[in-house]
Every structure is written in structure tokens, then in C-alpha cells.
Design a protein around this motif. Structure first.
Motif, PDB file in Angstrom:
ATOM      1  N   SER A 149       0.843  -1.193   0.000  1.00 54.37           N
ATOM      2  CA  SER A 149       0.000   0.000   0.000  1.00 54.37           C
ATOM      3  C   SER A 149       0.879   1.245   0.000  1.00 54.37           C
ATOM      4  O   SER A 149       2.000   1.222   0.530  1.00 54.37           O
ATOM      5  N   PRO A 150       0.434   2.346  -0.587  1.00 54.91           N
ATOM      6  CA  PRO A 150       1.257   3.561  -0.629  1.00 54.91           C
ATOM      7  C   PRO A 150       1.694   4.035   0.755  1.00 54.91           C
ATOM      8  O   PRO A 150       2.837   4.477   0.921  1.00 54.91           O
ATOM      9  N   ALA A 151       0.809   3.931   1.747  1.00 58.98           N
ATOM     10  CA  ALA A 151       1.152   4.389   3.092  1.00 58.98           C
ATOM     11  C   ALA A 151       2.285   3.566   3.685  1.00 58.98           C
ATOM     12  O   ALA A 151       3.232   4.099   4.262  1.00 58.98           O
ATOM     13  N   SER A 152       2.198   2.239   3.549  1.00 57.81           N
ATOM     14  CA  SER A 152       3.241   1.371   4.088  1.00 57.81           C
ATOM     15  C   SER A 152       4.562   1.582   3.367  1.00 57.81           C
ATOM     16  O   SER A 152       5.631   1.632   4.002  1.00 57.81           O
ATOM     17  N   MET A 153       4.518   1.711   2.061  1.00 58.68           N
ATOM     18  CA  MET A 153       5.740   1.929   1.288  1.00 58.68           C
ATOM     19  C   MET A 153       6.415   3.242   1.691  1.00 58.68           C
ATOM     20  O   MET A 153       7.633   3.306   1.825  1.00 58.68           O
ATOM     21  N   ALA A 154       5.621   4.275   1.903  1.00 51.61           N
ATOM     22  CA  ALA A 154       6.166   5.584   2.247  1.00 51.61           C
ATOM     23  C   ALA A 154       6.839   5.564   3.610  1.00 51.61           C
ATOM     24  O   ALA A 154       7.852   6.235   3.829  1.00 51.61           O
ATOM     25  N   ARG A 155       6.281   4.787   4.553  1.00 48.92           N
ATOM     26  CA  ARG A 155       6.869   4.732   5.889  1.00 48.92           C
ATOM     27  C   ARG A 155       8.223   4.030   5.897  1.00 48.92           C
ATOM     28  O   ARG A 155       9.003   4.219   6.837  1.00 48.92           O
ATOM     29  N   SER A 156       8.499   3.228   4.887  1.00 52.33           N
ATOM     30  CA  SER A 156       9.776   2.512   4.822  1.00 52.33           C
ATOM     31  C   SER A 156      10.747   3.116   3.813  1.00 52.33           C
ATOM     32  O   SER A 156      11.850   2.592   3.637  1.00 52.33           O
ATOM     33  N   ALA A 157      10.372   4.207   3.167  1.00 60.06           N
ATOM     34  CA  ALA A 157      11.257   4.864   2.199  1.00 60.06           C
ATOM     35  C   ALA A 157      12.174   5.828   2.950  1.00 60.06           C
ATOM     36  O   ALA A 157      12.050   7.051   2.847  1.00 60.06           O
ATOM     37  N   TYR A 158      13.103   5.269   3.708  1.00 63.93           N
ATOM     38  CA  TYR A 158      13.901   6.064   4.640  1.00 63.93           C
ATOM     39  C   TYR A 158      14.732   7.135   3.957  1.00 63.93           C
ATOM     40  O   TYR A 158      14.833   8.257   4.454  1.00 63.93           O
ATOM     41  N   THR A 159      15.351   6.805   2.829  1.00 61.90           N
ATOM     42  CA  THR A 159      16.198   7.796   2.177  1.00 61.90           C
ATOM     43  C   THR A 159      15.392   9.013   1.727  1.00 61.90           C
ATOM     44  O   THR A 159      15.875  10.147   1.813  1.00 61.90           O
ATOM     45  N   GLU A 160      14.169   8.794   1.267  1.00 63.40           N
ATOM     46  CA  GLU A 160      13.331   9.915   0.840  1.00 63.40           C
ATOM     47  C   GLU A 160      12.919  10.771   2.032  1.00 63.40           C
ATOM     48  O   GLU A 160      12.904  12.002   1.961  1.00 63.40           O
ATOM     49  N   THR A 161      12.569  10.120   3.146  1.00 59.64           N
ATOM     50  CA  THR A 161      12.200  10.862   4.354  1.00 59.64           C
ATOM     51  C   THR A 161      13.380  11.695   4.843  1.00 59.64           C
ATOM     52  O   THR A 161      13.225  12.876   5.189  1.00 59.64           O
ATOM     53  N   ILE A 162      14.565  11.095   4.862  1.00 68.46           N
ATOM     54  CA  ILE A 162      15.758  11.807   5.335  1.00 68.46           C
ATOM     55  C   ILE A 162      16.034  13.031   4.464  1.00 68.46           C
ATOM     56  O   ILE A 162      16.371  14.106   4.966  1.00 68.46           O
ATOM     57  N   LYS A 163      15.864  12.906   3.154  1.00 71.20           N
ATOM     58  CA  LYS A 163      16.071  14.050   2.258  1.00 71.20           C
ATOM     59  C   LYS A 163      15.134  15.200   2.624  1.00 71.20           C
ATOM     60  O   LYS A 163      15.554  16.366   2.686  1.00 71.20           O
ATOM     61  N   ARG A 164      13.863  14.881   2.858  1.00 70.21           N
ATOM     62  CA  ARG A 164      12.893  15.931   3.168  1.00 70.21           C
ATOM     63  C   ARG A 164      13.180  16.568   4.528  1.00 70.21           C
ATOM     64  O   ARG A 164      13.089  17.789   4.685  1.00 70.21           O
ATOM     65  N   VAL A 165      13.533  15.744   5.500  1.00 73.11           N
ATOM     66  CA  VAL A 165      13.814  16.265   6.843  1.00 73.11           C
ATOM     67  C   VAL A 165      15.048  17.164   6.822  1.00 73.11           C
ATOM     68  O   VAL A 165      15.031  18.279   7.379  1.00 73.11           O
ATOM     69  N   GLU A 166      16.114  16.693   6.185  1.00 72.86           N
ATOM     70  CA  GLU A 166      17.364  17.451   6.196  1.00 72.86           C
ATOM     71  C   GLU A 166      17.299  18.710   5.332  1.00 72.86           C
ATOM     72  O   GLU A 166      18.132  19.603   5.487  1.00 72.86           O
ATOM     73  N   ALA A 167      16.307  18.783   4.454  1.00 78.68           N
ATOM     74  CA  ALA A 167      16.131  20.000   3.656  1.00 78.68           C
ATOM     75  C   ALA A 167      15.498  21.117   4.480  1.00 78.68           C
ATOM     76  O   ALA A 167      15.518  22.281   4.074  1.00 78.68           O
ATOM     77  N   VAL A 168      14.959  20.763   5.653  1.00 82.75           N
ATOM     78  CA  VAL A 168      14.223  21.741   6.462  1.00 82.75           C
ATOM     79  C   VAL A 168      14.897  22.013   7.806  1.00 82.75           C
ATOM     80  O   VAL A 168      14.986  23.158   8.242  1.00 82.75           O
ATOM     81  N   PHE A 169      15.400  20.976   8.454  1.00 85.85           N
ATOM     82  CA  PHE A 169      15.932  21.111   9.808  1.00 85.85           C
ATOM     83  C   PHE A 169      17.454  20.998   9.820  1.00 85.85           C
ATOM     84  O   PHE A 169      18.056  20.351   8.964  1.00 85.85           O
ATOM     85  N   SER A 170      18.061  21.623  10.818  1.00 91.05           N
ATOM     86  CA  SER A 170      19.512  21.555  10.963  1.00 91.05           C
ATOM     87  C   SER A 170      19.926  20.200  11.516  1.00 91.05           C
ATOM     88  O   SER A 170      19.128  19.531  12.194  1.00 91.05           O
ATOM     89  N   PRO A 171      21.169  19.758  11.257  1.00 88.81           N
ATOM     90  CA  PRO A 171      21.629  18.472  11.783  1.00 88.81           C
ATOM     91  C   PRO A 171      21.506  18.357  13.293  1.00 88.81           C
ATOM     92  O   PRO A 171      21.254  17.263  13.820  1.00 88.81           O
TER      93      PRO A 171
END
Length: 204
Positions: free
Chosen positions: A104-126
Motif C-alpha cells: 500500500s502507498p502508506a506502508s511503502m512511504a513509511r519505509s522509504a527512509y532515504t526519501e524521508t531523510i532528504k525531506r527532513v534534512e532540507a528543512v531542519f539543521s543536523p
């Protein structure tokens, strides 16, 4: 908080309040007034888009993020079993149900770690982000908690008293992952890695 009186002010505010930023912030007011660090947890945050992360930063510029990552196959199986039980069905999830749930799209998105990390690091400081792994929580829980406390600027002495003696929520701990499920999910994640990093390898 399910064990608390549902008529206390916190529950009334949670159930009856108008859902907006001010309402959300008010849910943490009681703990903060006592000098506690407050927060919440949900795997759904891994699905948030960049714009929503930017909104979170505007609401709370000093927010601290803790991203716990788990083997995506184990995570998918555990999530499928949790969903199976919530549907009122007994026993471990069937292979068909588990595969459909994992795809399901929701389950796949929760495990797409590299994509989540890209979005998080584009907004917040290390300095606002702490990455950790579920395996460490399982195998070295005191170290896992101590590292989080250190990240939050909290004294980690006596961390042992904060760690439960047994798992609080073991959704799939008693049911082995079927080999077919492991193979099918491995194929999916191998394809994702090849696309993400432009690499080529075989799965045996």
C-alpha cells in the motif's frame, strides 16, 4: 493516556478542541508547565512532505526530531500483523493480506527512509535530528535510551529505571516472517535501491 479519566481537562481538550496549531500546542502545556520535555510518536511522520515539515518548523523552530529506522521487511510484517488484529482477525496475518498491506502507498512511504531523510534534512539543521535503529532498541535498550537523552540534553544517569523489563508492544514477535514475504519484499527494496543509487546486484 487511555487509563486516565476521560473527563479530565486534557481529554476534553483533545476530543472537543478545534484542530489547529494552538490546540495542538495546548496538549503539551501541562507537561511543559512541570518542566518536562514533551513530545509524541507515530510512524506516520515519515510520510510528511517537505511543506508540512516546514510548517512544523514555523510552529516550533526548536523542535527535536528522533527518527527510528527498522529493517523494512520486519517493519512491514509487524505493521501487517497490527493491521490484521485491528481488523478483528485472529492469529498472524495471512501472506496475501501481508503482501497487500506492505504494497500500500502508506506502508511503502513509511519505509522509504532515504526519501524521508532528504525531506527532513532540507528543512531542519543536523543538530535537531537524531537517527537511530530499532535493532539497538531491541538489543541494547539502555544505550538506545541514553543516546536519545543525550541528544535531548537530559542527564542519562540511571537510565536503567526508564527501560521496561519486557516489550510493551510486540505486534509480530511471536510469528516468524514467511519466506515468500521476505523474498517478495526483498525484490521490491532491491529495485528501489537500484533506482535510488544506480547500482546493480543480485539477490540470492
Amino acid at each position: 493516556r487511555s487509563s486516565r479519566n476521560i473527563l479530565d481537562p486534557w481529554h476534553l481538550r483533545y476530543v472537543l478542541g478545534k484542530c489547529n496549531d494552538a490546540w495542538y500546542a495546548s496538549l503539551f502545556r501541562r507537561g511543559r508547565s512541570r518542566g518536562a520535555l514533551t513530545g509524541e510518536i507515530t510512524p506516520a511522520y515519515a510520510r510528511l512532505d517537505k511543506e508540512t515539515f516546514e510548517h512544523i518548523r514555523r510552529v516550533n523552530p526548536e523542535v527535536a526530531l528522533i527518527f527510528v529506522m527498522r529493517d523494512p521487511i520486519n517493519h512491514a510484517w509487524s505493521s501487517a500483523n497490527a493491521g490484521f488484529r485491528k481488523s478483528g482477525l485472529a492469529g498472524p496475518a495471512t501472506l496475501t493480506y501481508a503482501l497487500e498491506h506492505a504494497q500500500s502507498p502508506a506502508s511503502m512511504a513509511r519505509s522509504a527512509y532515504t526519501e524521508t531523510i532528504k525531506r527532513v534534512e532540507a528543512v531542519f539543521s543536523p543538530a535537531q535530528i537524531h537517527y537511530c535503529f530499532f535493532d539497538e532498541l531491541k538489543d541494547q535498550p539502555e544505550r538506545f535510551v541514553a543516546n536519545i537523552l543525550t541528544f535531548l540534553g537530559v542527564d542519562s544517569d540511571g537510565v536503567g529505571c526508564l527501560v521496561p523489563k519486557r516489550a510493551v508492544n510486540a505486534a509480530a514477535g511471536s510469528s516468524p516472517i514467511p519466506l515468500e514475504f521476505q523474498y517478495r519484499r526483498s525484490e521490491e527494496h532491491t529495485s528501489e535501491l537500484q533506482s535510488q543509487f544506480r547500482i546493480s546486484y543480485a539477490v540470492f
